[in-house]
Design a protein around this motif. Sequence first.
Motif, short mmCIF file in Angstrom:
data_model
loop_
_atom_site.label_atom_id
_atom_site.label_comp_id
_atom_site.label_asym_id
_atom_site.label_seq_id
_atom_site.Cartn_x
_atom_site.Cartn_y
_atom_site.Cartn_z
N VAL A 18 46.37 46.80 48.12
CA VAL A 18 46.35 45.82 49.21
C VAL A 18 44.92 45.44 49.55
N THR A 19 44.04 46.44 49.65
CA THR A 19 42.63 46.16 49.94
C THR A 19 42.02 45.28 48.86
N GLU A 20 42.31 45.60 47.61
CA GLU A 20 41.78 44.82 46.49
C GLU A 20 42.31 43.39 46.49
N PHE A 21 43.62 43.23 46.72
CA PHE A 21 44.23 41.90 46.72
C PHE A 21 43.68 41.04 47.85
N GLN A 22 43.59 41.60 49.03
CA GLN A 22 43.12 40.81 50.17
C GLN A 22 41.65 40.45 50.04
N ALA A 23 40.85 41.32 49.45
CA ALA A 23 39.44 40.99 49.22
C ALA A 23 39.33 39.84 48.22
N ALA A 24 40.13 39.89 47.17
CA ALA A 24 40.12 38.80 46.19
C ALA A 24 40.60 37.49 46.82
N TRP A 25 41.58 37.60 47.69
CA TRP A 25 42.12 36.40 48.36
C TRP A 25 41.06 35.76 49.25
N VAL A 26 40.29 36.60 49.94
CA VAL A 26 39.22 36.07 50.80
C VAL A 26 38.15 35.38 49.96
N ARG A 27 37.93 35.89 48.76
CA ARG A 27 36.93 35.28 47.86
C ARG A 27 37.46 34.00 47.22
N GLY A 28 38.71 33.65 47.50
CA GLY A 28 39.28 32.44 46.93
C GLY A 28 39.87 32.62 45.56
N GLU A 29 40.05 33.87 45.13
CA GLU A 29 40.63 34.15 43.81
C GLU A 29 42.14 34.13 43.93
N LEU A 48 61.67 41.90 40.63
CA LEU A 48 60.40 41.30 40.20
C LEU A 48 60.57 40.55 38.89
N GLY A 49 61.44 41.08 38.03
CA GLY A 49 61.72 40.38 36.79
C GLY A 49 62.43 39.06 37.03
N LEU A 50 63.38 39.04 37.97
CA LEU A 50 64.07 37.79 38.31
C LEU A 50 63.12 36.78 38.93
N ALA A 51 62.08 37.27 39.60
CA ALA A 51 61.13 36.37 40.25
C ALA A 51 60.22 35.68 39.24
N GLU A 52 60.09 36.24 38.04
CA GLU A 52 59.29 35.58 37.01
C GLU A 52 59.97 34.28 36.62
N GLY A 53 59.26 33.22 36.64
CA GLY A 53 59.83 31.91 36.36
C GLY A 53 60.34 31.21 37.61
N LEU A 54 60.64 31.99 38.65
CA LEU A 54 61.04 31.39 39.93
C LEU A 54 59.80 30.95 40.70
N TYR A 55 58.82 31.84 40.77
CA TYR A 55 57.55 31.51 41.43
C TYR A 55 56.50 31.28 40.35
N ALA A 56 56.00 30.06 40.29
CA ALA A 56 55.08 29.69 39.22
C ALA A 56 53.64 30.00 39.55
N ALA A 57 53.32 30.15 40.83
CA ALA A 57 51.95 30.37 41.25
C ALA A 57 51.96 30.99 42.64
N LEU A 58 50.77 31.16 43.21
CA LEU A 58 50.65 31.67 44.56
C LEU A 58 50.35 30.53 45.53
N ARG A 59 50.73 30.70 46.76
CA ARG A 59 50.48 29.71 47.81
C ARG A 59 49.77 30.37 48.99
N GLU A 60 49.19 29.56 49.85
CA GLU A 60 48.73 30.03 51.14
C GLU A 60 49.96 30.15 52.04
N PRO A 61 50.38 31.35 52.38
CA PRO A 61 51.60 31.46 53.18
C PRO A 61 51.40 30.91 54.58
N PRO A 62 52.46 30.45 55.23
CA PRO A 62 52.34 30.01 56.62
C PRO A 62 51.83 31.15 57.50
N VAL A 63 51.09 30.80 58.52
CA VAL A 63 50.55 31.80 59.45
C VAL A 63 51.17 31.57 60.82
#
Length: 600
Positions: A18-29, A48-63
Motif C-alpha cells: 500500500v505504501t509503495e502503491f500510494q507513493a507511486a500514485w503521488v508521483r503520477g505513475e 482478480l482473474g475475472l477482472a482481467e479484461g474488464l478493467y483496461a486501465a486505472l482511473r482517478e477514483p472519485p473522492v
Amino acid sequence: MRSVFRTVFGAADFEASVTEFQAAWVRGERETAVPVWIGERVDLKASLGLAEGLYAALREPPVCAAGVVLGDVPEAVRAFARPLAGQWTDGEPPLGDGSLIVLGRYEDLRMEVIGPVLVDAYRRGRDVFLLTGRDLHSITWMIAKQYGDVAGEGGTGLFTDLDIQPVATSATYYDSRSLGGVKLGRIAEERVWQRVMVSGHGTEDSINLGAHTVCGLSPVAGPERPGPTCSYGRGCYKPEDKLIPAHRVRTAELVLSGCDSGALADLASYAPRYQLLLNGVDGPAQAVVAGLSMHQSARVENLVWLDSVGSGGSTARVLNASLESMHPYPSFIQVGLGSSAYRDAGQPAPGRDTSAGLVRDLGSRARGFLMTGMLPAAHPLRAPFERLAERIETTAVRPVMGLGEERARFLNSLTEEARSLDRAMAVRIAERPDDGLAEFPRFFGDRSTVSPSDATTTPCVLCGRTAWEYPRRGFTARVPLTTAHVCLSCGPVGYAMEGGARLGARTDATVCAGAALRIEVTVASSRPGPVQVGVFVPWGLAATVSPPVHRVEPGRSVVFKVRLDETAAPQEHHFTVFGVQDLALSLLRCPFAVLPPKGA
C-alpha cells in the motif's frame, strides 16, 4: 494486456505494498498495479482473474467529502482507503451534506448504527457509499476496485422477471418472455459488461429470473446457519444448473434489484455465507447496488437505471429518488463508489422531480369545479373539465410519471390543455360575471369551515388597515381549499383557491360618469407560467372594460380601462379583478366612487 491488480498474501506485505502503491500514485505513475490482500481466499484470486479484461486501465477514483470508520479496521486498510475521502473520522457516521464513505466489516454495518445517516442522506439527496465485505480481504478488494477503469467495449445488460413489455434500448434486454430460452449463466460469465441489473422477486440469498437464479452462496465461507434449504443439505430450491453466482458476473456495476438483496447485518435473516450483497462484493464489480429491505422497484426503476448512464454519483440514490413517491425511506444501498461505467461518476444527479404536485392540483381543481351544483350540465366548460380530470386519472400512473421522457411528454400536453382552459375560464368570467366560476367563493365557502386558530392578521391589500386572512377547509376532500382576505373597512376584499395568483390593484378613488377609470393590476405567483387576468364590474353599471382579458407573466403588471357611460349612477361601486392560473381562481374586489359627469 497488463494486470491492473496484483495479489498480496500476507498482512505485512500488504502494508508495504500500500505504501509503495500510494507513493507511486503521488508521483503520477499510473502503471503500478493495485495491491489486493487476499490471504488464503482462493475465490478472490479467481475474481482478480475475472477482472482481467474488464478493467483496461486505472482511473482517478472519485473522492468523497468525508469518510467514517466503523469497528476494528487495521491501519493498513485505513491507509488504503484514505485517498477516497477528504476527511476521516471514527465512530458514528456524521449527518449533513457532502458525499460520505462508510468503511467497516459487514458485521459492524448495522442498521442501528448507519440507519440514521442513510435516512438523513435519503432526505437530502446525499450520496453515501459503503466500503465493506465479509472480512478484511473482501474490503481491500473492494477498495482496490475503485481504481479500475472499465473497458470501453463492455455493454449494458438488463435481466428482469418483472416485466413483459418491450423496451426501446440498445442495451441487452431480457424480460420474462425471453428469459427461458437463453443460457444466462454463460452470458453473465463469458461477456464483459459495464453495467448489469438483475430485477426479480427474491430475498437475501437469491433473485429469481425465470428458471434461472442469481445466487449468493459463497464458495469458500464455512457452513453457517440460518440459511436457505441448501444450508440443511437439501440442495437448492431451483435447478442447480441454472444458478448464476453473483460473484461470477463480469461487470463494473452490478445492481441486485430484489427485496432484501442488501440486508444489513442486523436486518438479515440468513448468515453471511448466503448474502447476495457480500457475494457481489467478492466478485469483480466495483459498485454493487442492492435492496436494503422489501421494495416495489419494477419497470420504472429499470428504465430509470437504463437512462442514468450520464447521471453520475450514486446509483442507489437515483433508484431511491425514483421510488420516493412509493417509499418515504431508502430502499437501495451501494457498496463501492460511482462506477467507472459512468464517466461523470463524481457529479451529482439532477434534483428530485416535483411535477406530481402540479398534476395533483390540476386534477383536484377540475374535480372541484365538477361538484354537483357548481356548473350546470349545459355549461360550455363542464365537458373540458371532465375530459381533463379523466385524462389525469388514467394517465398519471407510475409508468408515465416515473420516467423522465414519458413524464415530460404528458406534462407538456397537460400544461397546454390547462392553459387553454385558463383562457376559456377567464373569457367566460369576463363575458358572464354572474357565471358559477366567478361565484366560487360562495359555492366552496358554503361547503367549508374556518378554524379561528388558522386566522392571521395582515395589512389590508387596499387600505392598509388590519385585515384577517384565513383558510377555508372543505367538509369533504373534493372541496378545494380557499383563502379569504377580509377588512372591516373594505369588506371581503379577496378570495383565492389554494395556489392561486396574488393580485393587486392601483387606481383612483373616484371617476366621473362618462370618463375612464384606469386600473393597474399587479400579478404575483409562486408558479411559473402565465396568468389570465381580467376585470369586471357589477351588472347594472353601464361600462365597458378594455381589454376584457390579458395574459400576464408573474411579476409583471397590466393596465385595464373601465369606460363609464354618462348614465352611470353617481354612487359607490366596486370592480373585481380576477386571475386564472393552472385552473386556480383568484378574485380581488376593489371599491370606487362614480361622480356625476363633468359640468353636470
